[in-house]
Design a protein around this motif. Structure first.
Motif, PDB file in Angstrom:
ATOM      1  N   GLU A 145       0.818  -1.216   0.000  1.00  0.00           N
ATOM      2  CA  GLU A 145       0.000   0.000   0.000  1.00  0.00           C
ATOM      3  C   GLU A 145       0.849   1.262   0.000  1.00  0.00           C
ATOM      4  OE1 GLU A 145      -2.183  -0.449   3.600  1.00  0.00           O
ATOM      5  OE2 GLU A 145      -3.687  -1.732   2.641  1.00  0.00           O
ATOM      6  N   ARG A 146       2.161   1.071   0.101  1.00  0.00           N
ATOM      7  CA  ARG A 146       3.016   2.251   0.221  1.00  0.00           C
ATOM      8  C   ARG A 146       3.688   2.569  -1.108  1.00  0.00           C
ATOM      9  NH1 ARG A 146       6.897   0.922   5.006  1.00  0.00           N
ATOM     10  NH2 ARG A 146       7.010  -1.008   3.801  1.00  0.00           N
ATOM     11  N   ALA A 147       3.881   3.868  -1.343  1.00  0.00           N
ATOM     12  CA  ALA A 147       4.546   4.298  -2.578  1.00  0.00           C
ATOM     13  C   ALA A 147       5.700   5.208  -2.196  1.00  0.00           C
ATOM     14  CB  ALA A 147       3.552   5.042  -3.459  1.00  0.00           C
ATOM     15  N   PHE A 148       6.897   4.853  -2.662  1.00  0.00           N
ATOM     16  CA  PHE A 148       8.083   5.649  -2.337  1.00  0.00           C
ATOM     17  C   PHE A 148       8.532   6.417  -3.580  1.00  0.00           C
ATOM     18  CE2 PHE A 148       8.047   1.945   0.384  1.00  0.00           C
ATOM     19  CZ  PHE A 148       8.241   2.511   1.644  1.00  0.00           C
ATOM     20  N   LEU A 149       8.789   7.695  -3.379  1.00  0.00           N
ATOM     21  CA  LEU A 149       9.356   8.485  -4.479  1.00  0.00           C
ATOM     22  C   LEU A 149      10.843   8.143  -4.542  1.00  0.00           C
ATOM     23  CD1 LEU A 149       8.935  10.815  -6.554  1.00  0.00           C
ATOM     24  CD2 LEU A 149       9.585  12.394  -4.725  1.00  0.00           C
ATOM     25  N   VAL A 150      11.261   7.383  -5.561  1.00  0.00           N
ATOM     26  CA  VAL A 150      12.667   6.964  -5.622  1.00  0.00           C
ATOM     27  C   VAL A 150      13.490   7.842  -6.561  1.00  0.00           C
ATOM     28  CG1 VAL A 150      12.330   4.583  -4.811  1.00  0.00           C
ATOM     29  CG2 VAL A 150      12.077   5.090  -7.265  1.00  0.00           C
ATOM     30  N   ARG A 151      12.830   8.733  -7.270  1.00  0.00           N
ATOM     31  CA  ARG A 151      13.542   9.808  -7.987  1.00  0.00           C
ATOM     32  C   ARG A 151      12.583  10.987  -8.147  1.00  0.00           C
ATOM     33  NH1 ARG A 151      17.619  10.534 -12.020  1.00  0.00           N
ATOM     34  NH2 ARG A 151      17.864   8.270 -12.155  1.00  0.00           N
ATOM     35  N   GLU A 152      13.082  12.140  -7.741  1.00  0.00           N
ATOM     36  CA  GLU A 152      12.258  13.340  -7.896  1.00  0.00           C
ATOM     37  C   GLU A 152      12.220  13.747  -9.358  1.00  0.00           C
ATOM     38  OE1 GLU A 152      13.942  16.296  -5.297  1.00  0.00           O
ATOM     39  OE2 GLU A 152      14.043  14.799  -3.684  1.00  0.00           O
ATOM     40  N   ARG A 153      11.112  14.346  -9.732  1.00  0.00           N
ATOM     41  CA  ARG A 153      11.017  14.898 -11.083  1.00  0.00           C
ATOM     42  C   ARG A 153      12.068  15.991 -11.239  1.00  0.00           C
ATOM     43  NH1 ARG A 153       7.306  14.277 -14.463  1.00  0.00           N
ATOM     44  NH2 ARG A 153       5.927  13.381 -12.896  1.00  0.00           N
ATOM     45  N   GLU A 154      12.738  16.033 -12.395  1.00  0.00           N
ATOM     46  CA  GLU A 154      13.716  17.101 -12.611  1.00  0.00           C
ATOM     47  C   GLU A 154      12.996  18.441 -12.688  1.00  0.00           C
ATOM     48  OE1 GLU A 154      17.579  15.190 -14.830  1.00  0.00           O
ATOM     49  OE2 GLU A 154      15.924  15.876 -16.075  1.00  0.00           O
ATOM     50  N   LYS A 155      13.693  19.463 -12.200  1.00  0.00           N
ATOM     51  CA  LYS A 155      13.104  20.807 -12.226  1.00  0.00           C
ATOM     52  C   LYS A 155      13.700  21.562 -13.410  1.00  0.00           C
ATOM     53  CE  LYS A 155      12.710  20.931  -7.206  1.00  0.00           C
ATOM     54  NZ  LYS A 155      13.408  19.647  -7.027  1.00  0.00           N
ATOM     55  N   ARG A 156      13.035  22.673 -13.735  1.00  0.00           N
ATOM     56  CA  ARG A 156      13.525  23.522 -14.830  1.00  0.00           C
ATOM     57  C   ARG A 156      15.024  23.821 -14.688  1.00  0.00           C
ATOM     58  NH1 ARG A 156       9.078  25.889 -17.233  1.00  0.00           N
ATOM     59  NH2 ARG A 156       8.243  24.010 -18.174  1.00  0.00           N
ATOM     60  N   GLN A 157      15.401  24.266 -13.465  1.00  0.00           N
ATOM     61  CA  GLN A 157      16.794  24.705 -13.303  1.00  0.00           C
ATOM     62  C   GLN A 157      17.787  23.541 -13.376  1.00  0.00           C
ATOM     63  OE1 GLN A 157      14.258  25.244 -11.294  1.00  0.00           O
ATOM     64  NE2 GLN A 157      14.800  25.212  -9.117  1.00  0.00           N
ATOM     65  N   ASP A 158      17.281  22.293 -13.196  1.00  0.00           N
ATOM     66  CA  ASP A 158      18.177  21.134 -13.359  1.00  0.00           C
ATOM     67  C   ASP A 158      18.617  21.016 -14.818  1.00  0.00           C
ATOM     68  OD1 ASP A 158      17.805  20.423 -10.704  1.00  0.00           O
ATOM     69  OD2 ASP A 158      16.126  19.085 -11.164  1.00  0.00           O
ATOM     70  N   LEU A 159      17.822  21.584 -15.723  1.00  0.00           N
ATOM     71  CA  LEU A 159      18.114  21.433 -17.154  1.00  0.00           C
ATOM     72  C   LEU A 159      19.465  22.034 -17.520  1.00  0.00           C
ATOM     73  CD1 LEU A 159      14.637  22.213 -18.744  1.00  0.00           C
ATOM     74  CD2 LEU A 159      15.812  20.006 -18.694  1.00  0.00           C
ATOM     75  N   TRP A 160      19.855  23.114 -16.845  1.00  0.00           N
ATOM     76  CA  TRP A 160      21.137  23.714 -17.200  1.00  0.00           C
ATOM     77  C   TRP A 160      22.189  23.570 -16.091  1.00  0.00           C
ATOM     78  CZ3 TRP A 160      16.538  26.573 -17.456  1.00  0.00           C
ATOM     79  CH2 TRP A 160      16.265  27.411 -16.384  1.00  0.00           C
ATOM     80  N   LYS A 161      21.966  22.560 -15.235  1.00  0.00           N
ATOM     81  CA  LYS A 161      22.943  22.305 -14.173  1.00  0.00           C
ATOM     82  C   LYS A 161      24.322  22.040 -14.802  1.00  0.00           C
ATOM     83  CE  LYS A 161      23.442  19.517 -10.045  1.00  0.00           C
ATOM     84  NZ  LYS A 161      24.031  18.203 -10.204  1.00  0.00           N
ATOM     85  N   GLY A 162      25.331  22.735 -14.334  1.00  0.00           N
ATOM     86  CA  GLY A 162      26.686  22.532 -14.860  1.00  0.00           C
ATOM     87  C   GLY A 162      26.974  23.324 -16.128  1.00  0.00           C
ATOM     88  N   GLU A 163      25.988  24.010 -16.667  1.00  0.00           N
ATOM     89  CA  GLU A 163      26.234  24.825 -17.866  1.00  0.00           C
ATOM     90  C   GLU A 163      26.629  26.242 -17.449  1.00  0.00           C
ATOM     91  OE1 GLU A 163      23.147  24.788 -20.879  1.00  0.00           O
ATOM     92  OE2 GLU A 163      22.568  22.761 -20.279  1.00  0.00           O
ATOM     93  N   HIS A 164      27.278  26.951 -18.368  1.00  0.00           N
ATOM     94  CA  HIS A 164      27.705  28.323 -18.048  1.00  0.00           C
ATOM     95  C   HIS A 164      27.395  29.258 -19.202  1.00  0.00           C
ATOM     96  CE1 HIS A 164      29.702  26.840 -14.498  1.00  0.00           C
ATOM     97  NE2 HIS A 164      30.173  25.837 -15.245  1.00  0.00           N
ATOM     98  N   LYS A 165      26.906  30.407 -18.874  1.00  0.00           N
ATOM     99  CA  LYS A 165      26.711  31.449 -19.911  1.00  0.00           C
ATOM    100  C   LYS A 165      28.055  32.064 -20.220  1.00  0.00           C
ATOM    101  CE  LYS A 165      23.438  33.282 -17.221  1.00  0.00           C
ATOM    102  NZ  LYS A 165      22.452  34.213 -16.691  1.00  0.00           N
ATOM    103  N   VAL A 166      28.192  32.674 -21.381  1.00  0.00           N
ATOM    104  CA  VAL A 166      29.429  33.435 -21.634  1.00  0.00           C
ATOM    105  C   VAL A 166      29.061  34.896 -21.823  1.00  0.00           C
ATOM    106  CG1 VAL A 166      30.808  31.560 -22.612  1.00  0.00           C
ATOM    107  CG2 VAL A 166      29.300  32.860 -24.105  1.00  0.00           C
ATOM    108  N   SER A 167      30.040  35.755 -21.453  1.00  0.00           N
ATOM    109  CA  SER A 167      29.704  37.192 -21.534  1.00  0.00           C
ATOM    110  C   SER A 167      29.978  37.698 -22.928  1.00  0.00           C
ATOM    111  CB  SER A 167      30.523  37.946 -20.514  1.00  0.00           C
ATOM    112  OG  SER A 167      31.875  37.602 -20.681  1.00  0.00           O
TER     113      SER A 167
END
Ligand SMILES: Cc1ncc(COP(=O)(O)O)c(C=O)c1O
Ligand SMILES: N[C@@H](CCCC[NH3+])C(=O)O
Length: 416
Positions: free
Chosen positions: A394-416
């Motif tokens: 009867e139990r449900a465990f969240l074993v991975r959270e849904r990715e968020k918008r800001q996760d999409l560019w995690k580790g990316e960098h803008k350039v000036s």
């Protein structure tokens, strides 16, 4: 047998109403059933009986930590193909002494990590890899346990992209060169020759190619024994198919029993299995919501919120997976639809020509999505990856959270 069943015409995962899960966690949503995973794993383990054996679940099929931790608690072994998979197994509580490491391109770093973890065996795929493992082991003052992957040249009669045991494939070493390569392995100071392995392909629906491959490997083991090279374990790989549509693969017991007809006379030879799909495929579904129904010139489309980036198999292999209404009590007109995602590719479909009774806002479940589902997901079209749920009664465990918008560019960098 799995634990996704209708109760009063609503789809349940074990005792959990999947409509509720979708409401709570949103869609697209992967849902796995712990009882199904355990049942499938035990089917392999039980069928091998008292013969010394180890079931090494193929992590690539589904590497979620929740799934791996369930298997680790059963005492499962693991078949890995990267340092990342090794790290996941260790993090999930898996026993490194039950890990076999497959794959054609192991880096020095990955070999070092596996040696440091004291894994059970390296499944070696080439002469060059033998030299590399010897070198890395030598630098650490260690002996590396190795097995050589033999390409038995049997036709697995499966999709060409997932057939691996033919001479033309990149995997393993040719049967004709095997004795020489084993002699070479035995001559390296830092290698300990312990096993032999093969893996002839995936989604096989008949035991015959497995038994043919086994016969060829057993003959080779006898030939090596005459040369003073004694093989202690035989790893028959994975590859047992599942029912997606109308396939009738042998049940794990029947498959293991077919192999046991040959192994019974070899009580000292430990048998290793590397099933991935047979354990996980039917232990998972992908839930998706219908966004729009669209009448085209020639076809009706059900545009859903899951896409090829969430489940690639239909687009990549033209794979057919069952798509069902989650709530069958809703009185809807039935029509034939192509079930497609929002990604900008004609190949973005989950199923074609499916008869469904749906309207916008309804939920669909793609069956058999537990293996090679989430693990092959991407962020194509900047779509955050889905959440994953593991149900236990009867139990449900969240074993991975849904990715968020800001996760999409995690580790990316803008350039000036
Ligand atoms: C070496 C090896 N072992 C095991 C597996 C698992 O295969 P399956 O998911 O078909 O059981 C694979 C993938 O096909 C593989 O390459
Ligand atoms: N990814 C494949 C299986 C590949 C097996 C990996 N060796 C599938 O979805 O069917």
């Amino acid at each position: 047998m799995d634990f996704f069943q209708y109760q009063n015409q609503r789809l349940f995962a074990e005792q959990c109403d999947v409509t509720e899960l979708a409401r709570q966690h949103g869609t697209p949503l992967y849902v796995y059933s712990r009882a199904t995973i355990e049942r499938h794993w035990h089917a392999f383990d039980r069928a091998a009986g008292k013969h010394p054996h180890l079931v090494c679940y193929a992590v690539k099929a589904n590497s979620n930590l929740g799934v791996l931790s369930v298997l680790a608690k059963l005492g499962s072994g693991f078949d890995i193909v990267s340092g990342g998979e090794l790290a996941r197994v260790l993090e999930a509580g898996g026993d490194p002494a039950k890990v076999v490491f497959s794959g054609v391109g192991k880096t020095r770093e990955e070999i070092g990590e596996a040696l440091d973890a004291n894994i059970l065996c390296f499944n070696v795929e080439s002469e060059a890899e033998l030299a590399r493992i010897d070198e890395v082991a030598g630098a650490r003052g260690k002996q590396a346990p190795i097995s050589i992957r033999i390409n038995p040249d049997v036709d697995a009669k499966t999709h060409p992209y997932i057939s691996t045991g033919l001479k033309a494939n990149k995997f393993g070493v040719a049967r004709d060169h095997a004795v020489r390569i084993y002699q070479l392995a035995a001559s390296y100071p830092n290698l300990d020759v312990v096993g032999m392995d093969c893996h002839i392909g995936s989604q096989l629906t008949d035991s015959t190619p497995f038994v043919d491959a086994l016969d060829r490997l057993l003959a080779l083991i006898d030939e090596l024994a005459e040369q003073g090279i004694h093989i202690r374990h035989l790893d028959v790989g994975g590859g047992l198919g599942v029912n997606y549509r109308e396939e009738t693969p042998p049940h794990p017991d029947q498959y293991v029993e077919a192999l046991m007809t040959r192994m019974a006379q070899r009580p000292d030879l430990t048998l290793i299995f590397e099933p991935g799909r047979a354990i996980m495929a039917n232990a998972g579904i992908l839930l998706t919501e219908v966004e729009f129904l669209k009448e085209g010139e020639e076809k009706n489309f059900a545009i859903v919120d899951a896409a090829m980036n969430d489940l690639l198999r239909p687009a990549l292999y033209s794979a057919w997976q069952r798509i069902i209404e989650v709530d069958q009590s809703l009185q809807r007109t039935h029509r034939i639809y192509d079930v497609v995602g929002p990604v900008c590719e004609t190949g973005d479909f989950l199923g074609k020509d499916r008869e469904l009774g749906i309207q916008a806002g309804d939920l669909l479940a793609v069956r058999s999505a537990g293996a090679y589902g989430f693990v092959m997901a991407s962020n194509y079209n900047s779509r955050p990856r889905a959440a994953e749920i593991l149900v236990d009664g009867e139990r449900a465990f969240l074993v991975r959270e849904r990715e968020k918008r800001q996760d999409l560019w995690k580790g990316e960098h803008k350039v000036s």
